[in-house]
Scaffold this motif. Structure first.
Motif, PDB file in Angstrom:
ATOM      1  N   ASP A 274       0.796  -1.227   0.000  1.00  0.00           N
ATOM      2  CA  ASP A 274       0.000   0.000   0.000  1.00  0.00           C
ATOM      3  C   ASP A 274       0.830   1.279   0.000  1.00  0.00           C
ATOM      4  N   ARG A 275       2.063   1.183   0.448  1.00  0.00           N
ATOM      5  CA  ARG A 275       2.875   2.383   0.564  1.00  0.00           C
ATOM      6  C   ARG A 275       4.144   2.235  -0.254  1.00  0.00           C
ATOM      7  N   PRO A 276       4.674   3.335  -0.733  1.00  0.00           N
ATOM      8  CA  PRO A 276       5.913   3.245  -1.513  1.00  0.00           C
ATOM      9  C   PRO A 276       7.083   2.879  -0.616  1.00  0.00           C
ATOM     10  N   PRO A 277       8.182   2.399  -1.220  1.00  0.00           N
ATOM     11  CA  PRO A 277       9.378   2.116  -0.414  1.00  0.00           C
ATOM     12  C   PRO A 277       9.813   3.365   0.351  1.00  0.00           C
ATOM     13  N   ALA A 278      10.323   3.159   1.544  1.00  0.00           N
ATOM     14  CA  ALA A 278      10.779   4.285   2.355  1.00  0.00           C
ATOM     15  C   ALA A 278      11.940   4.981   1.661  1.00  0.00           C
ATOM     16  N   ASP A 279      11.855   6.292   1.597  1.00  0.00           N
ATOM     17  CA  ASP A 279      12.970   7.063   1.060  1.00  0.00           C
ATOM     18  C   ASP A 279      14.126   6.998   2.061  1.00  0.00           C
ATOM     19  N   PRO A 280      15.370   6.838   1.591  1.00  0.00           N
ATOM     20  CA  PRO A 280      16.503   6.800   2.534  1.00  0.00           C
ATOM     21  C   PRO A 280      16.529   8.018   3.458  1.00  0.00           C
ATOM     22  N   ALA A 281      16.109   9.183   2.946  1.00  0.00           N
ATOM     23  CA  ALA A 281      16.091  10.381   3.786  1.00  0.00           C
ATOM     24  C   ALA A 281      15.140  10.195   4.970  1.00  0.00           C
ATOM     25  N   GLU A 282      13.980   9.572   4.722  1.00  0.00           N
ATOM     26  CA  GLU A 282      13.021   9.310   5.801  1.00  0.00           C
ATOM     27  C   GLU A 282      13.618   8.360   6.829  1.00  0.00           C
TER      28      GLU A 282
ATOM     29  N   ALA B 124      18.366  16.403  17.876  1.00  0.00           N
ATOM     30  CA  ALA B 124      17.345  17.431  17.689  1.00  0.00           C
ATOM     31  C   ALA B 124      17.183  17.753  16.210  1.00  0.00           C
ATOM     32  N   VAL B 125      15.948  18.102  15.833  1.00  0.00           N
ATOM     33  CA  VAL B 125      15.650  18.377  14.425  1.00  0.00           C
ATOM     34  C   VAL B 125      16.504  19.504  13.895  1.00  0.00           C
ATOM     35  N   ASP B 126      16.621  20.589  14.664  1.00  0.00           N
ATOM     36  CA  ASP B 126      17.363  21.749  14.175  1.00  0.00           C
ATOM     37  C   ASP B 126      18.871  21.562  14.277  1.00  0.00           C
ATOM     38  N   ALA B 127      19.314  20.451  14.854  1.00  0.00           N
ATOM     39  CA  ALA B 127      20.744  20.169  14.924  1.00  0.00           C
ATOM     40  C   ALA B 127      21.217  19.331  13.746  1.00  0.00           C
ATOM     41  N   ARG B 128      20.313  19.071  12.805  1.00  0.00           N
ATOM     42  CA  ARG B 128      20.657  18.204  11.680  1.00  0.00           C
ATOM     43  C   ARG B 128      21.029  19.034  10.456  1.00  0.00           C
ATOM     44  N   PRO B 129      21.995  18.558   9.686  1.00  0.00           N
ATOM     45  CA  PRO B 129      22.313  19.264   8.433  1.00  0.00           C
ATOM     46  C   PRO B 129      21.194  19.099   7.422  1.00  0.00           C
ATOM     47  N   GLY B 130      21.264  19.867   6.341  1.00  0.00           N
ATOM     48  CA  GLY B 130      20.161  19.918   5.389  1.00  0.00           C
ATOM     49  C   GLY B 130      20.072  18.739   4.456  1.00  0.00           C
ATOM     50  N   SER B 131      21.203  18.260   3.924  1.00  0.00           N
ATOM     51  CA  SER B 131      21.150  17.227   2.892  1.00  0.00           C
ATOM     52  C   SER B 131      21.079  15.843   3.497  1.00  0.00           C
ATOM     53  N   THR B 132      20.541  14.914   2.698  1.00  0.00           N
ATOM     54  CA  THR B 132      20.472  13.519   3.155  1.00  0.00           C
ATOM     55  C   THR B 132      21.860  12.949   3.358  1.00  0.00           C
ATOM     56  N   THR B 133      22.773  13.272   2.469  1.00  0.00           N
ATOM     57  CA  THR B 133      24.149  12.767   2.597  1.00  0.00           C
ATOM     58  C   THR B 133      24.779  13.229   3.897  1.00  0.00           C
TER      59      THR B 133
ATOM     60  N   ASN C  10      12.984  -5.551   5.027  1.00  0.00           N
ATOM     61  CA  ASN C  10      12.206  -5.424   3.786  1.00  0.00           C
ATOM     62  C   ASN C  10      12.789  -4.363   2.856  1.00  0.00           C
ATOM     63  N   ALA C  11      14.063  -4.516   2.530  1.00  0.00           N
ATOM     64  CA  ALA C  11      14.732  -3.563   1.650  1.00  0.00           C
ATOM     65  C   ALA C  11      14.373  -3.833   0.197  1.00  0.00           C
ATOM     66  N   ARG C  12      14.286  -2.741  -0.564  1.00  0.00           N
ATOM     67  CA  ARG C  12      13.961  -2.860  -1.983  1.00  0.00           C
ATOM     68  C   ARG C  12      15.198  -3.148  -2.826  1.00  0.00           C
ATOM     69  N   ASP C  13      16.259  -2.377  -2.615  1.00  0.00           N
ATOM     70  CA  ASP C  13      17.481  -2.541  -3.396  1.00  0.00           C
ATOM     71  C   ASP C  13      18.653  -1.988  -2.603  1.00  0.00           C
ATOM     72  N   ALA C  14      19.855  -2.140  -3.163  1.00  0.00           N
ATOM     73  CA  ALA C  14      21.058  -1.715  -2.454  1.00  0.00           C
ATOM     74  C   ALA C  14      21.094  -0.210  -2.266  1.00  0.00           C
ATOM     75  N   GLU C  15      20.568   0.549  -3.225  1.00  0.00           N
ATOM     76  CA  GLU C  15      20.611   2.004  -3.122  1.00  0.00           C
ATOM     77  C   GLU C  15      19.775   2.515  -1.957  1.00  0.00           C
ATOM     78  N   GLN C  16      18.733   1.774  -1.599  1.00  0.00           N
ATOM     79  CA  GLN C  16      17.906   2.174  -0.465  1.00  0.00           C
ATOM     80  C   GLN C  16      18.642   1.946   0.850  1.00  0.00           C
ATOM     81  N   VAL C  17      19.506   0.933   0.881  1.00  0.00           N
ATOM     82  CA  VAL C  17      20.194   0.538   2.114  1.00  0.00           C
ATOM     83  C   VAL C  17      21.484   1.322   2.328  1.00  0.00           C
ATOM     84  N   ARG C  18      22.195   1.592   1.242  1.00  0.00           N
ATOM     85  CA  ARG C  18      23.565   2.102   1.337  1.00  0.00           C
ATOM     86  C   ARG C  18      23.703   3.355   2.212  1.00  0.00           C
TER      87      ARG C  18
END
Length: 783
Positions: free
Chosen positions: A192-200, A212-221, A242-250
């Protein structure tokens, strides 16, 4: 002990922990095998010679259990230790025992996540796979020199038990990872739901680690790198399910040598194996003997032994798939008087009626097992099962199920009990039901096969009515002075939950938090645009006051999209206003101003002066954050005038207190006191004091040196904020109270108030906690 028993420099005299003692036992077992010129004794062989269980032996050799003295002596003698060595080994074992008894120095306080799901049944079989995971986690693989930062990929077909194995094993070794165990569902194959985005997923991990939320940098990397930095000196077990592919896990992989990552996937993730050096653990269909063990455990060994050939037919009919076997066993256990031959015949009739869940392995036919259980449900339970497939997830209560099905609460409870008994749903906590993703897929398919589009749409509408009308009632209970909206009329066959008071409303919102977020998304996706923005409206105060600001922003964005799609100007005003408030909480002031300016234009177009006044109050807050107190005062005065024009008494009373606050910030304390006192008189006349006005009054009293009156105002505001569940502003007023005590020379009371505020801000992961902690630490040093 001789040098031939030394491995990586470890000797018996150096042993101080159960892990080191276990390494010594493994060295002894390897030496014994070399001397005999045969393979190492297996756990099964050792169990046969000692009469101990395989699990117990695995604990001894894995370092999870310290062997008792008598068993340790038997074990080292069995592994060929010479008489002189036995004494040295016994001394090492006693040293470990004494070390464990010594009190340990207190560890620094930091979040220790314990996220592993519960295990309900004993794991049947899979001893080889458990041993392989134990070996990888110990890091004693000869091929890589004993490194401990490992990755294991458990792969196999749908329903083969990957998650069951991973969670069971993770519980067994949890003690090896004292800094916590993280569990992330990547939803790679969620129906029912799309694969989790690595950022999520990275954000979820940072939440668990207390960042803390405001202590985090902006980019996912950058956020992923922050995760790795935090884990660099920790020993954490990370289960990525329940991983979809390697790019989701890396992006989620820690680089720390003390961490271990266990990934489950329906694919083999060859990219991780080739590039990151992950170890592959392939989980095949269950061997026949292990499948028999599963049935015997669920149905009783005597019953299975009475029809051994038939039991094998059931196993074959379930394709030796653990999920299918579990469902069929539940069906058979519900009919203890029926012969197993009847179950086997049902499976035989159902075989071939549904396609396999995985295209690569036609033998893994879990649907045959689901159909077998489904066809024996009562009509009410079968309908309920189909309707549950359309629920927004992740779980639901009996009243929600009643609304979804159109049944009464008394009518749906037996159906839920029947489904839970057949293991088609799980009551994972008391009163809350969920289902596995494969069962949800099966339920959706059955609904598409048997129900009309109209029936399915009506079920979704009833579900959304249920959550909208209950959430609206909860919102009004939490903040009685809040402006109301004209909520869309609910269907007659809906069963909203009854919430008797504010406390019950807050508890319900807390329990349903994730469900309600999903409901907004489903409403917007399914075309129920009015439900989407009105449900987001009902959630706004709870999400704001509880510190769920990212959720707050997400639901209001979805609500605004829905309102714009349906050209609903009222919905656009409310969703835009609350989207702006969420932006303010997240520090996105420019975006907040843009949204508020647009909302004000819409208010003027549709003649909503009271709502415009609320927008201007929020706009004044953005200016206050930029220290533009005169600009903020101007907007709050305009809001006061708009409330007067609209004859909106409660809004006027609130706004008058806000005007007093900005006079105080500008140093005009006489005007501040006058406004706040008049505001409170009006609020009391209307039925209740507003904590924000009391806080403003306390601030003005504090600034003119009337500390006792300031303390009384602050304490009353704190009480009201706590009653309403407004945690952030409770903490904010506690800081003001501490400042007042400090100014009055009551340092101890000041620190006490600041510490109470700090506890709340830490719990909310609010960035203001850092500065407040410095203040508290400084006060402690002075004391």
């Amino acid at each position: 002990m001789g040098d031939d028993l030394t491995d990586a420099g470890l000797r018996a005299n150096d042993v101080t922990s159960t892990q080191q003692l276990a390494q010594l036992l493994r060295q002894l077992r390897r030496r014994d095998a070399r001397r005999r010129g045969e393979p190492e004794l297996t756990y099964r062989q050792l169990a046969a010679r000692t009469g101990w269980s395989i699990g117990l032996l695995a604990g001894y050799f894995g370092g999870d259990i310290l062997p008792p003295t008598d068993r340790f002596d038997v074990l080292v003698e069995l592994l060929g230790a010479a008489p002189g060595e036995r004494g040295v080994l016994a001394t090492a074992r006693d040293r470990v025992h004494e070390t464990r008894r010594r009190p340990r120095p207190p560890a620094p306080v930091r979040p220790v996540p314990r996220q592993l799901p519960a295990v309900s049944f004993r794991l049947a079989g899979r001893t080889t796979h458990l041993a392989e995971l134990h070996r990888l986690a110990r890091g004693d693989d000869e091929d890589d020199g004993g490194a401990t930062g490992r990755i294991a990929v458990v792969s196999g077909t749908a329903g083969v038990g990957k998650t069951t194995l991973a969670v069971h094993w993770a519980h067994l070794v949890a003690a090896r990872f004292p800094d916590g165990q993280l569990f992330v569902n990547l939803r790679g194959f969620d129906p029912d739901r799309p694969p989790a985005d690595p950022a999520e997923a990275v954000c979820d991990i940072l939440d668990a680690l207390g960042v803390a939320v405001d202590a985090r940098p902006g980019s996912t990397t950058a956020q992923a790198n922050l995760c790795r930095s935090i884990l660099a000196d920790r020993r954490v077990l990370l289960v990525l399910d329940n991983a979809r592919d390697a790019e989701q896990v890396r992006p989620l992989l820690p680089g720390a040598p003390g961490c271990f990552t266990l990934v489950t996937s329906r694919t083999q993730l060859t990219g991780l194996i080739a590039v990151e050096g992950a170890h592959r653990v392939i989980l095949d269909l269950m061997p026949l003997d292990e499948a028999r063990d599963l049935l015997a455990h669920r149905l009783g060994a005597q019953r299975v032994a009475a029809e051994p050939g038939v039991a094998d037919e059931i196993i074959d009919g379930c394709a030796r798939l653990p999920l299918a076997l579990t469902v069929v066993a539940a069906r058979a256990s519900a009919r203890p008087a029926f012969p197993l031959a009847a179950v086997a015949e049902e499976l035989h009739r159902a075989r071939g009626s549904l396609d396999p869940f995985t295209g690569s392995d036609a033998a893994a036919d879990a649907r045959a097992a689901f159909t077998c259980s489904y066809e024996h449900l009562t009509a009410a339970a079968a309908t309920t099962f189909r309707r549950l497939g359309g629920h927004c997830g992740p779980d639901l209560t009996a009243p929600a199920a009643a609304s979804l099905t159109g049944l009464s609460l008394a009518g749906v409870r037996p159906a839920l009990a029947e489904l839970a008994h057949a293991h088609l749903i799980i009551e994972h906590v008391p009163g809350r039901y969920t289902m596995h993703d494969l069962l949800r897929t099966f339920a959706v398919e059955q609904a598409q096969r048997l129900d009309t589009d109209r029936d399915r749409g009506a079920a979704v509408e009833r579900m959304l009515d249920h959550y909208l009308h209950t959430a609206y009632a909860a919102a009004v209970l939490m903040y009685p002075a809040r402006d109301r909206i004209a909520v869309t009329e609910r269907r007659a066959d809906t069963t909203p939950e009854r919430l008797p008071d504010r406390e019950a409303a807050h508890r319900w919102l807390g329990r349903e938090h994730r469900v309600l977020i999903n409901a907004v998304t489903q409403a917007a996706t399914a075309g129920f645009d009015t439900h989407a923005w009105q449900l987001a409206w009902a959630l706004s105060d709870f999400l704001d006051w509880s510190g769920y600001w990212h959720d707050f922003a997400a639901v209001q964005r979805a609500a605004l999209d829905a309102a714009e799609r349906s050209a609903d100007l009222v919905g656009q005003v409310h969703a835009g206003r609350y989207a702006a408030r969420a932006c303010i909480r997240l520090g996105r002031d420019d975006e907040a101003r843009t949204r508020l300016d647009h909302a004000i234009e819409l208010c003027q177009a549709i003649d909503e002066p009271a709502v415009e006044a609320g927008c201007r109050i929020n706009l004044s807050l953005t200016l206050e954050r930029d220290a533009d107190h005169r600009g903020a005062l101007a907007h709050s005065l305009r809001a006061l005038e708009l409330f007067r024009v609209a004859d909106h008494e409660s809004g006027y009373a609130l706004s008058l207190g806000i005007v007093g606050w900005y006079h105080a910030l500008l140093g005009d304390y006489d005007h501040a006191l006058d406004c706040c006192r008049r505001a409170l008189d009006l609020q009391r006349h209307l039925g209740g004091e507003m904590p924000s006005t009391l806080d403003s009054l306390g601030f003005a009293y504090h600034k003119v040196g009337r500390h006792a009156e300031a303390v009384a105002s602050y304490e009353r505001a704190i009480e009201l904020y706590r009653d309403a569940g407004n945690r952030y502003y409770e903490a904010d007023t506690l800081v003001h109270l501490g400042d007042c005590h400090c100014a009055a020379g009551a340092a101890g009371l000041a620190v006490h108030a600041w510490r109470r505020a700090l506890d709340i801000l830490d719990d909310l992961h609010h960035p203001a906690a850092a500065d407040l902690r410095l203040r508290v630490d400084g006060a402690d040093r002075l004391a």
